[in-house]
Write a protein that holds these residues in place. Structure first.
Motif, PDB file in Angstrom:
ATOM      1  N   LEU A  87     -75.105 -82.037  62.364  1.00 57.01           N
ATOM      2  CA  LEU A  87     -76.310 -81.311  61.959  1.00 57.01           C
ATOM      3  C   LEU A  87     -76.414 -81.258  60.439  1.00 57.01           C
ATOM      4  O   LEU A  87     -77.501 -81.434  59.873  1.00 57.01           O
ATOM      5  CB  LEU A  87     -76.284 -79.893  62.540  1.00 57.01           C
ATOM      6  CG  LEU A  87     -77.423 -78.960  62.121  1.00 57.01           C
ATOM      7  CD1 LEU A  87     -78.757 -79.479  62.640  1.00 57.01           C
ATOM      8  CD2 LEU A  87     -77.163 -77.540  62.645  1.00 57.01           C
ATOM      9  N   ILE A  94     -84.050 -83.329  60.335  1.00 60.71           N
ATOM     10  CA  ILE A  94     -84.421 -82.339  61.337  1.00 60.71           C
ATOM     11  C   ILE A  94     -85.374 -81.311  60.750  1.00 60.71           C
ATOM     12  O   ILE A  94     -86.351 -80.898  61.404  1.00 60.71           O
ATOM     13  CB  ILE A  94     -83.163 -81.693  61.936  1.00 60.71           C
ATOM     14  CG1 ILE A  94     -82.350 -82.757  62.693  1.00 60.71           C
ATOM     15  CG2 ILE A  94     -83.522 -80.541  62.846  1.00 60.71           C
ATOM     16  CD1 ILE A  94     -81.030 -82.261  63.242  1.00 60.71           C
ATOM     17  N   VAL A 113     -82.546 -74.739  59.945  1.00 58.86           N
ATOM     18  CA  VAL A 113     -81.432 -75.661  60.189  1.00 58.86           C
ATOM     19  C   VAL A 113     -80.111 -74.990  59.798  1.00 58.86           C
ATOM     20  O   VAL A 113     -79.102 -75.084  60.518  1.00 58.86           O
ATOM     21  CB  VAL A 113     -81.635 -76.974  59.425  1.00 58.86           C
ATOM     22  CG1 VAL A 113     -80.392 -77.866  59.553  1.00 58.86           C
ATOM     23  CG2 VAL A 113     -82.858 -77.718  59.951  1.00 58.86           C
ATOM     24  N   ALA A 116     -79.137 -72.553  62.457  1.00 60.76           N
ATOM     25  CA  ALA A 116     -78.565 -73.238  63.618  1.00 60.76           C
ATOM     26  C   ALA A 116     -77.118 -73.630  63.358  1.00 60.76           C
ATOM     27  O   ALA A 116     -76.256 -73.538  64.245  1.00 60.76           O
ATOM     28  CB  ALA A 116     -79.395 -74.465  63.968  1.00 60.76           C
ATOM     29  N   LEU A 164     -85.435 -74.990  66.684  1.00 59.34           N
ATOM     30  CA  LEU A 164     -84.028 -75.417  66.613  1.00 59.34           C
ATOM     31  C   LEU A 164     -83.087 -74.237  66.768  1.00 59.34           C
ATOM     32  O   LEU A 164     -82.170 -74.270  67.583  1.00 59.34           O
ATOM     33  CB  LEU A 164     -83.747 -76.127  65.288  1.00 59.34           C
ATOM     34  CG  LEU A 164     -82.305 -76.632  65.130  1.00 59.34           C
ATOM     35  CD1 LEU A 164     -82.034 -77.810  66.068  1.00 59.34           C
ATOM     36  CD2 LEU A 164     -82.007 -77.026  63.683  1.00 59.34           C
ATOM     37  N   MET A 168     -80.559 -73.446  69.914  1.00 57.72           N
ATOM     38  CA  MET A 168     -79.130 -73.528  69.589  1.00 57.72           C
ATOM     39  C   MET A 168     -78.429 -72.217  69.930  1.00 57.72           C
ATOM     40  O   MET A 168     -77.254 -72.228  70.349  1.00 57.72           O
ATOM     41  CB  MET A 168     -78.937 -73.864  68.111  1.00 57.72           C
ATOM     42  CG  MET A 168     -77.525 -74.292  67.778  1.00 57.72           C
ATOM     43  SD  MET A 168     -77.100 -75.890  68.529  1.00 57.72           S
ATOM     44  CE  MET A 168     -77.843 -77.011  67.316  1.00 57.72           C
ATOM     45  N   THR A 192     -88.169 -81.593  68.020  1.00 50.02           N
ATOM     46  CA  THR A 192     -87.006 -80.877  67.498  1.00 50.02           C
ATOM     47  C   THR A 192     -85.942 -80.694  68.569  1.00 50.02           C
ATOM     48  O   THR A 192     -84.740 -80.857  68.307  1.00 50.02           O
ATOM     49  CB  THR A 192     -87.431 -79.514  66.934  1.00 50.02           C
ATOM     50  OG1 THR A 192     -88.452 -79.700  65.942  1.00 50.02           O
ATOM     51  CG2 THR A 192     -86.250 -78.807  66.295  1.00 50.02           C
ATOM     52  N   SER A 193     -86.356 -80.372  69.773  1.00 54.16           N
ATOM     53  CA  SER A 193     -85.379 -80.204  70.851  1.00 54.16           C
ATOM     54  C   SER A 193     -84.697 -81.520  71.192  1.00 54.16           C
ATOM     55  O   SER A 193     -83.497 -81.549  71.513  1.00 54.16           O
ATOM     56  CB  SER A 193     -86.053 -79.612  72.090  1.00 54.16           C
ATOM     57  OG  SER A 193     -87.125 -80.424  72.515  1.00 54.16           O
ATOM     58  N   LEU A 196     -82.025 -82.012  68.699  1.00 50.44           N
ATOM     59  CA  LEU A 196     -80.879 -81.161  69.027  1.00 50.44           C
ATOM     60  C   LEU A 196     -80.010 -81.847  70.082  1.00 50.44           C
ATOM     61  O   LEU A 196     -78.773 -81.896  69.955  1.00 50.44           O
ATOM     62  CB  LEU A 196     -81.379 -79.808  69.532  1.00 50.44           C
ATOM     63  CG  LEU A 196     -80.339 -78.742  69.890  1.00 50.44           C
ATOM     64  CD1 LEU A 196     -80.958 -77.350  69.784  1.00 50.44           C
ATOM     65  CD2 LEU A 196     -79.775 -78.911  71.300  1.00 50.44           C
TER      66      LEU A 196
END
Length: 490
Positions: A87, A94, A113, A116, A164, A168, A192-193, A196
């Motif tokens: 990440l 992202i 981000v 997350a 996100l 998460m 976005t998912s 992830l």
């Protein structure tokens, strides 16, 4: 960075992810994903799943459950840490995807981000605490103990405002606990998912442990109805949360529901008005007001109301509205046209009820691409018991309500059915203590913004804002695991 080159949408990201593979929906139906800051920028067609797709994902999760549980929390935590490192490497990509499909400012997306990443770090650190305890037994040569076990397959239904961080906050503890999962994100933020999911796929998470089903109502209803799903974690509207709880009640489905807020900042006559204004601007208009903890009400002592508004209104009127990739923008669009029109209808209804618009209250159509831009709005003379003061509305619309002193302010704050986040500005230690004791909300703040959150503190509400165990804290294990006891005699 421009919206057109911020992120390339790969073909597989438009599909479902089931049992370790990217797959189309059985119906072959799709949904167009459009940038709310610029309707000419579409991210492509993403699959629209139905019940058969959800059932297939649940079946894959069920098959993977036993092996995933057997490897233990310490080993499972290694996948979380590896995903966290990945990440960090992909953070800009992202963040760009979040901004492009959800609309929030790029710096806000970067903050999401980072949040997350903090969730992954905190959750992985909990691995050593998922054991049990031994205790004395009444019989000789007997060992008594209690321990946690995962509940099984869980359905994770997440919203669009934090596409996100909120998923998460569900995926990480689900995986660490030993559950396998099916993630069903909002249809507004499918990319976005998918990114992830990529994190866990690329660090080698075993097939079937984490699955992704894109789509809307049909996919979510199928997850709730599937008898192999042991629990549903949902974040979203009160109406949908209540429906999930009701539809699962006949089989005693475990649910945890985070379902809205109508959050207030109380400004008393001894408040530091400069600090209060800063907190209200960030709390009400950050992320275009689209947070469950966003400030939607200011309850201000009538003796300082005029002075407060003289400071607040110019600040809000001067906020620069623009696309998320514009470095000069201070507030972005709302997520879609439905949300935009809902904001404007709420303002119109408040005017009919006697409120006065001090700034904003309209759609911005000049000087920007065609998009979902609502001018940041302040309404005053809002009655404490009016619709605008009581019903949740997600957007950059702030109600100012006059109070007659401290007790009246607390009464007004507590008058709504929600209890997410409340903030008080005062210099009096006695008032600080009384506010913490008497306010009916899960997250309380004194002399600071009411939207700040930490990964190690429970993201919690009272009254109709929350049902079930809390998220983003050690209390989260009470949803994903259940206690067992054992007595061994020798």
């Amino acid at each position: 960075m421009s919206a057109s080159n911020s992120v390339c949408v790969q073909a597989e990201h438009r599909l479902n992810y089931v049992n370790g593979d990217w797959r189309p929906a059985e119906s072959q139906q799709t949904r167009l994903n459009v940038n709310p800051a610029d309707f000419s920028d579409d991210l492509g067609e993403f699959v629209e799943s139905g019940g058969a797709d959800a059932d297939r994902a649940v079946g894959a999760a069920m098959l993977a459950q036993a092996d995933w549980q057997d490897i233990g929390p310490v080993e499972r935590a290694r996948y979380l840490r590896a995903a966290g490192r990945l990440l960090g490497e992909r953070s800009e990509r992202i963040a760009g995807a979040i901004t492009r499909e959800q609309g929030k400012l790029l710096d806000e997306a970067r903050g999401e981000v980072a949040q997350a990443g903090a969730i992954l770090e905190f959750t992985a650190g909990e691995a050593s605490h998922l054991s049990g305890t031994s205790t004395s037994a009444e019989d000789n040569r007997t060992w008594a103990m209690k321990f946690r076990r995962p509940i099984g397959v869980v359905g994770l239904i997440s919203p669009w405002n934090f596409p996100l961080a909120i998923p998460m906050g569900k995926v990480a503890p689900a995986l660490l606990s030993g559950c396998t999962a099916v993630l069903k994100p909002s249809p507004y933020t499918p990319l976005t998912s998918a990114l992830l999911i990529d994190l866990f796929h690329d660090v080698g998470l075993p097939a079937g442990v984490l699955n992704l089903i894109q789509g809307d109502v049909a996919a979510g209803e199928a997850l709730v109805a599937n008898p192999q799903v042991a629990g549903i974690s949902f974040t979203g509207s009160y109406a949908v949360g209540a429906a999930i709880h009701s539809r699962g009640a006949h089989r005693i489905l475990r649910t945890r529901l985070e379902v809205g807020g109508k959050n207030a900042v109380i400004i008393l006559d001894d408040a530091d008005l400069s600090r209060a204004v800063d907190a209200v601007v960030s709390g009400a208009f950050g992320q275009a007001g689209q947070r469950c903890s966003a400030t939607s009400r200011v309850i201000v002592d009538g003796r300082i109301k005029r002075e407060f508004l003289n400071l607040l209104v110019p600040r809000v009127a001067g906020l620069r509205v623009g696309a998320g990739f514009d470095p000069a923008a201070q507030i972005g669009p709302v997520v879609d046209e439905n949300r935009m029109h809902a904001c404007l209808r709420a303002v119109a209804k408040a005017r009919e009820d006697g409120a006065e618009v001090l700034t904003g209250g309209f759609r911005i159509t000049e000087g920007l691409p065609e998009g979902c831009y609502v001018a940041p709005t302040i309404l005053t003379d809002v009655a404490w018991d009016s619709e605008l003061a009581h019903e949740e509305g997600v957007g950059p619309v702030l109600s100012v309500i006059e109070a007659d002193g401290f007790d009246d302010a607390l009464r007004i704050a507590n008058s709504v059915r929600y209890g997410r986040s409340e903030t008080v500005f005062t210099q009096s230690p006695a008032r600080m203590y009384d506010a913490v004791e008497r306010l009916e909300a899960g997250m309380l703040h004194i002399n600071r913004s009411g939207v700040d959150a930490y990964a190690h503190l429970p993201h919690v509400g009272t009254k109709t804002s929350q049902y079930g165990s809390r998220e983003c804290s050690p209390q989260v294990w009470d949803f994903y695991t259940e206690w067992r006891s054992a007595c061994l005699s020798f």
